[in-house]
Scaffold this active site. Structure first.
Site, PDB file in Angstrom:
ATOM      1  N   GLU A 270      -9.521  32.580  -8.370  1.00 19.32           N
ATOM      2  CA  GLU A 270     -10.108  31.574  -7.462  1.00 19.32           C
ATOM      3  C   GLU A 270     -11.615  31.491  -7.625  1.00 19.32           C
ATOM      4  O   GLU A 270     -12.179  30.392  -7.624  1.00 19.32           O
ATOM      5  CB  GLU A 270      -9.739  31.888  -6.002  1.00 19.32           C
ATOM      6  CG  GLU A 270      -8.259  31.804  -5.684  1.00 19.32           C
ATOM      7  CD  GLU A 270      -7.622  30.491  -6.126  1.00 19.32           C
ATOM      8  OE1 GLU A 270      -8.309  29.463  -6.165  1.00 19.32           O
ATOM      9  OE2 GLU A 270      -6.426  30.515  -6.480  1.00 19.32           O
TER      10      GLU A 270
ATOM     11  N   HIS B  88     -12.499  29.374 -10.603  1.00 17.98           N
ATOM     12  CA  HIS B  88     -12.552  27.929 -10.323  1.00 17.98           C
ATOM     13  C   HIS B  88     -13.871  27.562  -9.649  1.00 17.98           C
ATOM     14  O   HIS B  88     -14.555  26.627 -10.061  1.00 17.98           O
ATOM     15  CB  HIS B  88     -11.442  27.539  -9.334  1.00 17.98           C
ATOM     16  CG  HIS B  88     -10.076  27.483  -9.919  1.00 17.98           C
ATOM     17  ND1 HIS B  88      -9.780  26.744 -11.028  1.00 17.98           N
ATOM     18  CD2 HIS B  88      -8.903  28.062  -9.534  1.00 17.98           C
ATOM     19  CE1 HIS B  88      -8.482  26.870 -11.305  1.00 17.98           C
ATOM     20  NE2 HIS B  88      -7.927  27.683 -10.412  1.00 17.98           N
TER      21      HIS B  88
ATOM     22  N   GLY C 244       0.820  -1.198   0.000  1.00 23.23           N
ATOM     23  CA  GLY C 244       0.000   0.000   0.000  1.00 23.23           C
ATOM     24  C   GLY C 244       0.847   1.239   0.000  1.00 23.23           C
ATOM     25  O   GLY C 244       2.068   1.156   0.194  1.00 23.23           O
TER      26      GLY C 244
ATOM     27  N   THR D 261       3.222  -0.740   9.076  1.00 21.94           N
ATOM     28  CA  THR D 261       4.051  -1.071  10.239  1.00 21.94           C
ATOM     29  C   THR D 261       3.171  -1.251  11.470  1.00 21.94           C
ATOM     30  O   THR D 261       3.354  -2.181  12.254  1.00 21.94           O
ATOM     31  CB  THR D 261       5.064   0.060  10.485  1.00 21.94           C
ATOM     32  OG1 THR D 261       5.660   0.387   9.240  1.00 21.94           O
ATOM     33  CG2 THR D 261       6.116  -0.343  11.475  1.00 21.94           C
TER      34      THR D 261
ATOM     35  N   ASP E 108      -2.687  24.416 -12.303  1.00 17.61           N
ATOM     36  CA  ASP E 108      -3.962  23.993 -12.911  1.00 17.61           C
ATOM     37  C   ASP E 108      -3.702  23.315 -14.247  1.00 17.61           C
ATOM     38  O   ASP E 108      -4.326  22.300 -14.574  1.00 17.61           O
ATOM     39  CB  ASP E 108      -4.872  25.205 -13.173  1.00 17.61           C
ATOM     40  CG  ASP E 108      -5.113  26.017 -11.914  1.00 17.61           C
ATOM     41  OD1 ASP E 108      -5.025  25.426 -10.831  1.00 17.61           O
ATOM     42  OD2 ASP E 108      -5.378  27.236 -12.029  1.00 17.61           O
TER      43      ASP E 108
END
Ligand code: ADP
Length: 604
Positions: free
Chosen positions: A428, A431, A206, A213, A504
């Site tokens: 921003e 988006h 993975g 662990t 982007d």
């Protein structure tokens, strides 16, 4: 030919040194320590002492006379002279004639003094030095090194760390898989009776930080057996043969301590495919061969279970993964929404948290984060609380720490010009608006134009509502359109473009390329794989598997696809120009706005 060196000097070497030192000690020092001091005097003194009746014991030897004072405390020595009456005079003076002025020590005393005492001293010194060396070799308080630290394998005796399955949040499938091992370690007879044998090796695969662990430790913790842990890279040493000897040593210790768990982290460091190249890595291959031999060497039911972790399973040597060795593979994947929430809760138990913290929201915001990252988010939040002189962690701390982990710290002294700030605000909102207007896009969580240390001048955080395992072609296209939305807003509003869209562009291109080369989402290439993923758990690098002409066609297709979405984004923004201005102005003033505020203004 390379010399095969022994890992440590043999024990015989130390014995030789001890014996040599003993001899030197005996011959040089002991006679002086054992003997009484002897004072040389002239013959006249001897004569006058005789006359004065001051002689205690006397011994006439071939070339000298030894005598003592009356109390026998001092031994004198003088040369021989022609003196026929000497014996008579000495007798008259009351001297005692003896042959043993210099006492011969008893055999027992001499054994004690000459041999046993020095051995005790040297063994004592040896003990102190080896203890110091072992401490240096890193044997922690709960970890012990065996065999003079030859294999450096640490054994956590009875898993004093006490990690249990309950400490590992999420990962239910992996835990279920490993429960069988725990059951076997508890009750091996149940399995022996029916003739079933446990897999010798289990491979945990993975991405990094997903708890491999931890799971291995938890198996040992649940089964209450010793846990040997070693990293693959620790086996590989400078000298050929040392790694192999470490493997032998590790397995010897493990067999002595069975039932137990042996955990080899990053097994790809030794288990990489042997490619037979001339001048290959001899040491690594020898170590791998030794590991294969050892794994074949013990029976399935000895009680030694080997767990190994890797994030590059595809690079492992087939000999290692064949049945009878690491024949079971347990995937430990990135946690889903529920898993993330559980991990957050497990780690939040270690810190003080406000009652009203919404972990589901945090888990949703941290989509794609691994267990280690989530643990880090919790810790960052606690640190932020301390910085702000609070005694508990709030929702705000947690949300901010996600941003810290994703985008870095807020840059306090980055001063943007008004114009730049305005461009970033439009970018921003571009988006967010494109995302919100496409029905299938995830809702906007937060928009900010506070610069971050990662270099981002602002960002729009989107949050997936639930778990997504599949994405439709339309969803991917919408995502690409959202990526292009920032640049589109700059074009629509300012008629000019800036460097702000580089990330982007990268993301949009990656998605568009994957659509064509991996997901079969283009008419022309149908379901033909043009790219293969090299390592799925480490960033997913790809390599092209097609002709140069096809490659050129793919490139054209990618450009076409991105362009189409870019145009779509522009259209959306032009149609909603008024909202774009309004929202950008609002963001410009506030610098950070939430998804709710955004939607409220949009729906007004
Ligand atoms: P790996 O071996 O997969 O790289 P680790 O087991 O070393 O990852 O995990 C690193 C840290 O991440 C752990 O110490 C723990 O704090 C945290 N962690 C990872 N996965 C989980 C999980 N499922 N539950 C709780 N903590 C986790």
């Amino acid at each position: 030919m390379k010399e095969v060196k022994k890992p440590r000097k043999p024990l015989l070497y130390y014995y030789c040194i001890v014996v040599l030192l003993l001899l030197v000690f005996n011959f040089l020092t002991m006679p002086y320590l054992a003997r009484r001091r002897i004072i040389q005097v002239d013959y006249g003194t001897f004569m006058s002492m005789t006359e004065n009746r001051e002689i205690g014991v006397v011994e006439i030897q071939d070339n000298q006379i030894l005598f003592t004072n009356k109390d026998n405390t001092i031994v004198y020595k003088t040369g021989l002279m022609y003196d026929p009456d000497l014996t008579k005079r000495l007798y008259e003076a009351g001297a005692i004639f003896s042959g043993e002025i210099i006492e011969k020590t008893s055999p027992f005393m001499s054994l004690l003094l000459y041999w046993i005492l020095p051995i005790i001293i040297f063994v004592g010194i040896g003990q102190i030095m080896s203890k110091k060396l072992m401490d240096k070799a890193g044997g922690g308080s709960n970890a012990m090194s065996f065999g003079m630290g030859k294999s450096n394998a640490k054994v956590y005796v009875n898993s004093s760390e006490g990690i249990k399955f309950s400490d590992v949040a999420g990962e239910d499938e992996a835990k279920e898989n490993l429960t069988e091992i725990v059951d076997y370690l508890h009750n091996p007879n149940k399995y022996k009776e029916i003739g079933a044998s446990m897999p010798k090796g289990i491979l945990l695969v993975g991405p990094p930080g997903t708890g491999k662990t931890m799971l291995a430790k938890a198996v040992a913790g649940e089964a209450n057996v010793p846990f040997f842990s070693m990293s693959g890279s620790e086996f590989v040493e400078m000298f050929v043969g040392m790694g192999a000897s470490k493997v032998r040593d590790l397995f010897r210790q493990a067999k002595e301590k069975a039932p137990c768990i042996v955990f080899i982290d990053e097994i790809d460091a030794i288990g990489k495919k042997r490619d037979g190249q001339i001048g290959g890595n001899d040491e690594r291959e020898q170590t791998l061969n030794q590991l294969l031999t050892e794994m074949d060497g013990f029976e399935g039911n000895t009680g030694v279970i080997i767990l190994a972790a890797t994030n590059r399973p595809e690079s492992l040597d087939p000999a290692l993964t064949r049945p009878g060795r690491f024949d079971r593979r347990v995937p430990v994947e990135l946690p889903d929404l529920k898993g993330r929430e559980e991990i957050l809760r497990v780690h939040a138990k270690k810190i003080k948290v406000a009652d009203n913290v919404d972990f589901t929201k945090i888990a949703r915001m941290a989509s794609g984060a691994s267990g280690a990252e989530l643990a880090n988010i919790i810790n960052e939040a606690a640190l932020r609380a301390v910085r702000n002189k609070r005694s508990y962690t709030t929702q705000e701390d947690l949300e901010e720490s996600i941003e810290v982990v994703i985008a870095g710290y807020q840059k306090k002294n980055a001063i943007l010009t008004d114009k730049e700030k305005c461009v970033v605000a439009y970018h921003e909102i571009g988006h967010a608006l494109v995302a919100a207007k496409q029905s299938n896009s995830a809702p906007v969580q937060k928009i900010t134009i506070v610069p971050r240390t990662s270099g981002a001048l602002g960002y729009t955080m989107q949050v997936e509502e639930g778990n997504h395992y599949l994405m439709t072609q339309e969803e991917i296209e919408n995502k690409i359109a959202t990526y292009t939305g920032g640049r589109a807003a700059e074009e629509v509003v300012f008629g000019a473009v800036t460097t702000g869209a580089s990330n982007d562009i990268e993301q949009a291109t990656k998605l568009a390329r994957a659509m064509i080369t991996q997901y079969g989402m283009s008419d022309e290439f149908d379901m033909v794989a043009m790219e293969t993923v090299n390592n799925q758990y480490l960033g997913g690098d790809t390599s092209l598997a097609c002709s140069a002409e096809t490659q050129a066609k793919i490139d054209r297709k990618v450009v076409e696809l991105v362009k189409k979405q870019h145009e779509k984004a522009k259209t959306i923004l032009m149609e909603n120009r008024k909202k774009l201005d309004e929202l950008s102005q609002y963001l410009y003033e506030r610098e950070t706005i939430t998804g709710d505020e955004f939607m409220k203004i949009l729906n007004q």
